[in-house]
Design a protein around this motif. Structure first.
Motif, PDB file in Angstrom:
ATOM      1  N   LEU A 257       0.820  -1.217   0.000  1.00 47.05           N
ATOM      2  CA  LEU A 257       0.000   0.000   0.000  1.00 47.05           C
ATOM      3  C   LEU A 257       0.852   1.263   0.000  1.00 47.05           C
ATOM      4  N   LEU A 258       2.169   1.122   0.179  1.00 48.97           N
ATOM      5  CA  LEU A 258       3.060   2.264  -0.006  1.00 48.97           C
ATOM      6  C   LEU A 258       3.027   2.785  -1.442  1.00 48.97           C
ATOM      7  N   VAL A 259       2.766   1.898  -2.394  1.00 46.20           N
ATOM      8  CA  VAL A 259       2.813   2.286  -3.805  1.00 46.20           C
ATOM      9  C   VAL A 259       1.794   3.377  -4.140  1.00 46.20           C
ATOM     10  N   PRO A 260       0.489   3.224  -3.804  1.00 45.19           N
ATOM     11  CA  PRO A 260      -0.436   4.321  -4.108  1.00 45.19           C
ATOM     12  C   PRO A 260      -0.114   5.615  -3.362  1.00 45.19           C
ATOM     13  N   ALA A 261       0.548   5.509  -2.214  1.00 45.70           N
ATOM     14  CA  ALA A 261       0.952   6.733  -1.507  1.00 45.70           C
ATOM     15  C   ALA A 261       1.990   7.497  -2.330  1.00 45.70           C
ATOM     16  N   PHE A 262       2.928   6.786  -2.927  1.00 46.11           N
ATOM     17  CA  PHE A 262       3.922   7.441  -3.782  1.00 46.11           C
ATOM     18  C   PHE A 262       3.278   8.003  -5.049  1.00 46.11           C
ATOM     19  N   LEU A 263       2.310   7.291  -5.609  1.00 44.76           N
ATOM     20  CA  LEU A 263       1.600   7.805  -6.786  1.00 44.76           C
ATOM     21  C   LEU A 263       0.895   9.122  -6.459  1.00 44.76           C
ATOM     22  N   LEU A 264       0.284   9.190  -5.282  1.00 48.52           N
ATOM     23  CA  LEU A 264      -0.410  10.411  -4.871  1.00 48.52           C
ATOM     24  C   LEU A 264       0.567  11.566  -4.707  1.00 48.52           C
ATOM     25  N   LEU A 265       1.731  11.303  -4.097  1.00 48.45           N
ATOM     26  CA  LEU A 265       2.734  12.347  -3.931  1.00 48.45           C
ATOM     27  C   LEU A 265       3.158  12.916  -5.285  1.00 48.45           C
ATOM     28  N   SER A 266       3.407  12.041  -6.254  1.00 47.09           N
ATOM     29  CA  SER A 266       3.795  12.511  -7.576  1.00 47.09           C
ATOM     30  C   SER A 266       2.693  13.345  -8.208  1.00 47.09           C
ATOM     31  N   ALA A 267       1.441  12.898  -8.081  1.00 49.19           N
ATOM     32  CA  ALA A 267       0.326  13.640  -8.674  1.00 49.19           C
ATOM     33  C   ALA A 267       0.212  15.044  -8.089  1.00 49.19           C
ATOM     34  N   VAL A 268       0.444  15.175  -6.787  1.00 47.47           N
ATOM     35  CA  VAL A 268       0.334  16.483  -6.131  1.00 47.47           C
ATOM     36  C   VAL A 268       1.386  17.452  -6.669  1.00 47.47           C
ATOM     37  N   VAL A 269       2.650  17.004  -6.762  1.00 46.26           N
ATOM     38  CA  VAL A 269       3.702  17.924  -7.204  1.00 46.26           C
ATOM     39  C   VAL A 269       3.608  18.205  -8.700  1.00 46.26           C
ATOM     40  N   VAL A 270       3.157  17.232  -9.500  1.00 52.18           N
ATOM     41  CA  VAL A 270       3.009  17.484 -10.938  1.00 52.18           C
ATOM     42  C   VAL A 270       1.864  18.465 -11.192  1.00 52.18           C
TER      43      VAL A 270
END
Length: 392
Positions: A360-373
Motif C-alpha cells: 500500500l506504499l505504492v499508491p501513496a507514492f503515486l499520490l505524492l507525484s500527482a500532487v507535485v506534478v
C-alpha cells in the motif's frame, strides 16, 4: 509540430540505454530468489535496492565533475563497462556483502550512462528531445522485457539466475566494436537569458520530487512485485520472477504510444494521466488472488509506469534553465534516494505485516507525484490574458 529524426547516433544511444536496462530489470526480480538462496530476511534482501540507491546517489554527486574532466562520450562508455563488470562479478558472488557490492557498482555505472544519454538526447534533438527520451526508454524497456524472462528461464532450468544476467556482456562488447560514432559533448552552461547559471530553478525541484515518487513506485514493483505474486496470487517462484515481464511489456507499450503523444500534448498533463493509469493497474494487481488478473494488473500498471521516468526526466531537463547535464546529475539523487528509501521501507514493513499489505506504499507514492506534478502544471501554464474593459 516537432519532428524526431533518428540518425546513427540516436540508435547507438538507444542500444546503450537498453543494455543498462537489461541489467536493471534482469536483477530486479531476483531479490526474493536471493532471500531464499542466502537465507536472509526481506529487510536484508531489500538492501540490494539500497545498494542501487547508493550507486545512483554517488553518481549524481560526481557526474558533473566527471563530465567536465572526461566528457559525455567517455562517461557513457565507462558506465556501460562498469555495468558489465557488475554482471560478471554477480556471477561469482554468493555472499550478501558481494552481491550488495556489485549491485552498487552496476547502479553507479548505470547512473553515469543514463545521465549522459538523457542530456545528449535533449541537446541533439532539441524540441523533440522529450519524445526521443520516451522512445529511448521504450527501446530499453523492450530489452528489459526480455531480461526477467531469460533470468526466470535459466533459474527454472537449473542453471541459476546469474547465467541470464551475465549475458549482457556479449552485446556490450559488440556495440563497442561496431558503434562508430561519438556522443556530442555538453554545450556551454548558460541560462535562458544568456548568463552563466549557478543553480537550478524551483520548478526543477518539483519535477525532481516527482522523479523520487515515481522511482519509488517502479523499484517497489520490480523488486517485490514477484513476492506479492507468490504470497497473494499463488504463483510459483520461477513463474513469478518471469511474470514481472508483464509489467515491462506494459511499460514498452506505454512508452511507444507516449513518444508520439508527447509531440502533441503537454508533458505535465500526460504524466498526470499516466499516474492515473498506474493507480488503476495497481488496484487490480493488489486485489487479485489468482495469477491472471494479477498479471493483467501489472501490465496496466506498466502502461503508466513506462511514462513516469521519461516524462519526469524530460520535465526536469526542460526546467533546468539550460543545464541538462547538471539537471540529469541532480535527478540521479532523486532516483537514488527512491531506490534507497522505498524498497527498504517496504521490505521492513513486509517483514511485520506481509508483502501484500506493505504494498500500500505504492499508491501513496503515486499520490505524492500527482500532487507535485499538478503544482508544476499550475506553475508553468501561460498567463491568461486580461481583456480590457470598455468604459461605459
Amino acid at each position: 509540430m516537432p519532428r524526431l529524426v533518428r540518425d546513427r547516433l540516436t540508435w547507438v544511444i538507444y542500444v546503450q540505454l537498453s543494455l543498462w536496462c537489461y541489467f536493471l530489470y534482469g536483477f530486479g526480480p531476483v531479490a526474493p530468489l536471493l532471500r531464499d538462496e542466502l537465507h536472509i530476511s526481506r529487510t536484508l534482501a531489500s538492501l540490494h535496492g539500497t545498494g542501487f540507491a547508493v550507486g545512483g546517489i554517488v553518481g549524481g554527486a560526481v557526474i558533473p565533475a566527471l563530465t567536465r574532466r572526461y566528457g559525455r562520450h567517455r562517461l557513457i562508455w565507462g558506465g556501460l563497462i562498469l555495468v558489465s563488470a557488475a554482471a560478471v562479478g554477480m556471477f561469482a558472488a554468493h555472499h550478501l556483502a558481494l552481491t550488495l557490492t556489485f549491485a552498487t557498482l552496476g547502479s553507479f555505472g548505470g547512473s553515469l550512462l543514463v545521465n549522459g544519454v538523457v542530456a545528449a538526447l535533449t541537446e541533439h534533438h532539441g524540441t523533440a528531445g522529450p519524445a526521443a527520451i520516451s522512445e529511448a526508454n521504450a527501446a530499453a524497456a523492450t530489452v528489459g522485457l526480455v531480461a526477467p524472462l531469460i533470468v526466470g528461464l535459466t533459474y527454472s532450468a537449473g542453471l541459476g539466475w546469474r547465467v541470464g544476467l551475465v549475458l549482457v556482456v556479449i552485446p556490450t562488447a559488440l556495440l563497442a566494436f561496431f558503434a562508430g560514432v561519438r556522443v556530442p559533448e555538453p554545450l556551454a552552461r548558460t541560462g535562458s537569458d544568456g548568463r552563466r547559471v549557478r543553480g537550478l530553478p524551483g520548478t526543477y525541484w518539483l519535477a525532481a520530487t516527482s522523479l523520487f515518487a515515481t522511482g519509488s513506485v517502479e523499484v517497489c514493483l520490480t523488486l517485490w512485485g514477484s513476492d506479492v505474486l507468490r504470497a497473494h496470487a499463488g504463483v510459483s517462484a520461477g513463474v513469478a520472477t518471469a511474470a514481472v515481464s508483464t509489467m515491462i511489456a506494459g511499460m514498452v507499450t506505454g512508452r511507444l504510444v507516449g513518444g508520439r503523444l508527447l509531440l502533441r500534448f503537454r508533458p505535465t498533463r500526460m504524466l498526470l494521466a499516466a499516474l492515473g493509469v498506474s493507480a488503476a493497474g495497481f488496484a487490480l494487481f493488489w486485489s487479485a488472488t489468482v495469477p491472471w488478473p494479477a498479471m493483467a494488473g501489472l501490465f496496466i500498471c506498466g502502461l503508466g509506469v513506462g511514462l513516469h521516468y521519461p516524462l519526469g526526466i524530460g520535465l526536469a531537463l526542460a526546467h533546468s534553465d539550460g543545464q541538462p547535464d547538471l539537471a540529469a546529475a541532480r535527478a540521479s539523487f532523486a532516483v537514488g534516494i527512491s531506490f534507497a528509501v522505498a524498497p527498504f521501507a517496504l521490505g521492513s514493513i513486509a517483514d511485520q505485516v506481509g508483502p501484500h499489505t506493505a504494498f500500500l506504499l505504492v499508491p501513496a507514492f503515486l499520490l505524492l507525484s500527482a500532487v507535485v506534478v499538478a503544482r508544476l502544471e499550475r506553475a508553468t501554464l501561460p498567463p491568461v490574458p486580461v481583456r480590457a474593459v470598455e468604459p461605459v
